[in-house]
Design a protein around this motif. Structure first.
Motif, PDB file in Angstrom:
ATOM      1  N   SER A  19       0.851  -1.193   0.000  1.00 56.12           N
ATOM      2  CA  SER A  19       0.000   0.000   0.000  1.00 56.12           C
ATOM      3  C   SER A  19       0.883   1.239   0.000  1.00 56.12           C
ATOM      4  N   SER A  20       0.377   2.312  -0.564  1.00 57.34           N
ATOM      5  CA  SER A  20       1.143   3.558  -0.619  1.00 57.34           C
ATOM      6  C   SER A  20       1.487   4.042   0.783  1.00 57.34           C
ATOM      7  N   GLY A  21       2.741   4.442   0.960  1.00 57.34           N
ATOM      8  CA  GLY A  21       3.219   4.933   2.250  1.00 57.34           C
ATOM      9  C   GLY A  21       3.772   3.860   3.169  1.00 57.34           C
ATOM     10  N   THR A  22       3.684   2.612   2.778  1.00 58.69           N
ATOM     11  CA  THR A  22       4.153   1.509   3.618  1.00 58.69           C
ATOM     12  C   THR A  22       5.679   1.471   3.660  1.00 58.69           C
ATOM     13  N   PRO A  23       6.261   1.481   4.876  1.00 58.75           N
ATOM     14  CA  PRO A  23       7.709   1.289   4.974  1.00 58.75           C
ATOM     15  C   PRO A  23       8.034  -0.188   4.753  1.00 58.75           C
ATOM     16  N   ARG A  80      13.289   3.703  -7.084  1.00 63.64           N
ATOM     17  CA  ARG A  80      13.526   2.426  -7.756  1.00 63.64           C
ATOM     18  C   ARG A  80      12.177   1.824  -8.107  1.00 63.64           C
ATOM     19  N   LEU A  81      12.104   1.223  -9.279  1.00 65.01           N
ATOM     20  CA  LEU A  81      10.861   0.641  -9.771  1.00 65.01           C
ATOM     21  C   LEU A  81      10.837  -0.859  -9.518  1.00 65.01           C
ATOM     22  N   PRO A  82       9.643  -1.458  -9.544  1.00 63.43           N
ATOM     23  CA  PRO A  82       9.564  -2.914  -9.420  1.00 63.43           C
ATOM     24  C   PRO A  82      10.308  -3.599 -10.561  1.00 63.43           C
ATOM     25  N   TYR A  83      10.816  -4.783 -10.287  1.00 70.41           N
ATOM     26  CA  TYR A  83      11.588  -5.561 -11.257  1.00 70.41           C
ATOM     27  C   TYR A  83      10.817  -5.718 -12.561  1.00 70.41           C
ATOM     28  N   GLY A  84      11.528  -5.595 -13.676  1.00 66.97           N
ATOM     29  CA  GLY A  84      10.931  -5.746 -14.985  1.00 66.97           C
ATOM     30  C   GLY A  84      10.592  -4.421 -15.640  1.00 66.97           C
ATOM     31  N   LEU A  85      10.563  -3.345 -14.861  1.00 62.45           N
ATOM     32  CA  LEU A  85      10.316  -2.027 -15.425  1.00 62.45           C
ATOM     33  C   LEU A  85      11.639  -1.355 -15.740  1.00 62.45           C
ATOM     34  N   ASP A  86      11.614  -0.311 -16.545  1.00 59.66           N
ATOM     35  CA  ASP A  86      12.824   0.356 -17.022  1.00 59.66           C
ATOM     36  C   ASP A  86      13.476   1.175 -15.923  1.00 59.66           C
ATOM     37  N   SER A  87      14.493   0.598 -15.281  1.00 59.53           N
ATOM     38  CA  SER A  87      15.211   1.263 -14.200  1.00 59.53           C
ATOM     39  C   SER A  87      16.574   0.599 -14.057  1.00 59.53           C
ATOM     40  N   ALA A  88      17.617   1.386 -13.757  1.00 59.01           N
ATOM     41  CA  ALA A  88      18.967   0.825 -13.602  1.00 59.01           C
ATOM     42  C   ALA A  88      19.045  -0.108 -12.394  1.00 59.01           C
ATOM     43  N   GLU A  89      18.307   0.223 -11.348  1.00 62.80           N
ATOM     44  CA  GLU A  89      18.231  -0.613 -10.152  1.00 62.80           C
ATOM     45  C   GLU A  89      16.758  -0.879  -9.898  1.00 62.80           C
ATOM     46  N   THR A  90      16.396  -2.138  -9.721  1.00 59.75           N
ATOM     47  CA  THR A  90      14.995  -2.475  -9.529  1.00 59.75           C
ATOM     48  C   THR A  90      14.785  -3.268  -8.244  1.00 59.75           C
ATOM     49  N   VAL A  91      13.566  -3.240  -7.760  1.00 60.76           N
ATOM     50  CA  VAL A  91      13.187  -3.981  -6.551  1.00 60.76           C
ATOM     51  C   VAL A  91      12.622  -5.330  -6.975  1.00 60.76           C
ATOM     52  N   THR A  92      13.269  -6.392  -6.529  1.00 59.83           N
ATOM     53  CA  THR A  92      12.813  -7.743  -6.875  1.00 59.83           C
ATOM     54  C   THR A  92      11.766  -8.244  -5.893  1.00 59.83           C
ATOM     55  N   HIS A  93      11.966  -7.939  -4.612  1.00 59.03           N
ATOM     56  CA  HIS A  93      11.084  -8.412  -3.546  1.00 59.03           C
ATOM     57  C   HIS A  93      10.961  -7.330  -2.482  1.00 59.03           C
ATOM     58  N   TRP A  94       9.911  -7.390  -1.706  1.00 58.10           N
ATOM     59  CA  TRP A  94       9.733  -6.460  -0.600  1.00 58.10           C
ATOM     60  C   TRP A  94       9.085  -7.203   0.571  1.00 58.10           C
ATOM     61  N   ALA A  95       9.298  -6.663   1.769  1.00 56.08           N
ATOM     62  CA  ALA A  95       8.683  -7.215   2.979  1.00 56.08           C
ATOM     63  C   ALA A  95       8.328  -6.055   3.898  1.00 56.08           C
ATOM     64  N   GLU A  96       7.204  -6.168   4.576  1.00 53.39           N
ATOM     65  CA  GLU A  96       6.854  -5.135   5.541  1.00 53.39           C
ATOM     66  C   GLU A  96       7.890  -5.138   6.651  1.00 53.39           C
ATOM     67  N   LEU A  97       8.255  -3.951   7.114  1.00 55.77           N
ATOM     68  CA  LEU A  97       9.197  -3.862   8.228  1.00 55.77           C
ATOM     69  C   LEU A  97       8.520  -4.367   9.498  1.00 55.77           C
ATOM     70  N   PRO A  98       9.279  -4.986  10.383  1.00 59.13           N
ATOM     71  CA  PRO A  98       8.679  -5.442  11.643  1.00 59.13           C
ATOM     72  C   PRO A  98       8.340  -4.241  12.523  1.00 59.13           C
ATOM     73  N   THR A  99       7.488  -4.476  13.484  1.00 59.40           N
ATOM     74  CA  THR A  99       7.189  -3.432  14.462  1.00 59.40           C
ATOM     75  C   THR A  99       8.374  -3.285  15.409  1.00 59.40           C
ATOM     76  N   LEU A 100       8.398  -2.197  16.122  1.00 57.10           N
ATOM     77  CA  LEU A 100       9.472  -1.955  17.087  1.00 57.10           C
ATOM     78  C   LEU A 100       9.420  -2.987  18.209  1.00 57.10           C
ATOM     79  N   PRO A 101      10.556  -3.295  18.833  1.00 54.22           N
ATOM     80  CA  PRO A 101      10.570  -4.274  19.922  1.00 54.22           C
ATOM     81  C   PRO A 101       9.829  -3.766  21.155  1.00 54.22           C
ATOM     82  N   GLY A 102       9.512  -4.686  22.047  1.00 56.62           N
ATOM     83  CA  GLY A 102       8.865  -4.320  23.302  1.00 56.62           C
ATOM     84  C   GLY A 102       7.356  -4.434  23.252  1.00 56.62           C
ATOM     85  N   GLY A 103       6.842  -5.177  22.293  1.00 59.26           N
ATOM     86  CA  GLY A 103       5.406  -5.386  22.222  1.00 59.26           C
ATOM     87  C   GLY A 103       4.638  -4.256  21.569  1.00 59.26           C
ATOM     88  N   LEU A 104       5.341  -3.328  20.956  1.00 53.88           N
ATOM     89  CA  LEU A 104       4.663  -2.232  20.277  1.00 53.88           C
ATOM     90  C   LEU A 104       4.042  -2.728  18.971  1.00 53.88           C
TER      91      LEU A 104
END
Length: 128
Positions: A19-23, A80-104
């Motif tokens: 989703s847009s804005g997702t780290p 950087r664009l998703p893999y397969g699009l016209d870009s010198a460096e592309t993103v092949t895979h992505w993962a949502e960042l984990p939440t901060l430690p401590g039960g947050l």
């Protein structure tokens, strides 16, 4: 000490985008240096594949005013664009960042809430 292991689920950027804005953690591929030593556009550099923290944007305007759609942006504003699009460096895979430690449930804490969040993380007990 609390066990702070996380499980990362990688998503193929060719099949789904966040989703847009997702780290995210973005797996990027390309060559460095991009240009050949002779000044040509021939990519002679070493191939790489690495992970960088980024965020995803459905619409992003670069510093020069260029409009980018469905792109990943790093902290330096590099797009950087998703893999397969016209870009010198592309993103092949992505993962949502984990939440901060401590039960947050947050990925970021700003301002006055930081000391309490850090204290909570440092005093967290292992889950049983």
């Amino acid at each position: 000490m609390a066990k702070l292991d996380v499980v990362v689920t990688w998503v193929d950027a060719r099949s789904a985008l966040p989703s847009s804005g997702t780290p995210v953690a973005a797996a990027i591929t390309g060559r460095y240096p991009v240009d050949g030593d002779d000044g040509s556009d021939t990519a002679l550099g070493e191939e790489f594949w690495l992970v960088r923290p980024m965020y995803f944007a459905t619409l992003h305007f670069g510093e020069d005013g260029t409009e980018h759609r469905d792109c990943f942006v790093d902290s330096d504003g590099v797009v950087r664009l998703p893999y397969g699009l016209d870009s010198a460096e592309t993103v092949t895979h992505w993962a949502e960042l984990p939440t901060l430690p401590g039960g947050l449930t947050a990925r970021a804490v700003l301002g006055e809430g930081v000391p309490a969040a850090l204290h909570s993380a440092w005093s967290a007990q292992p889950r049983t």
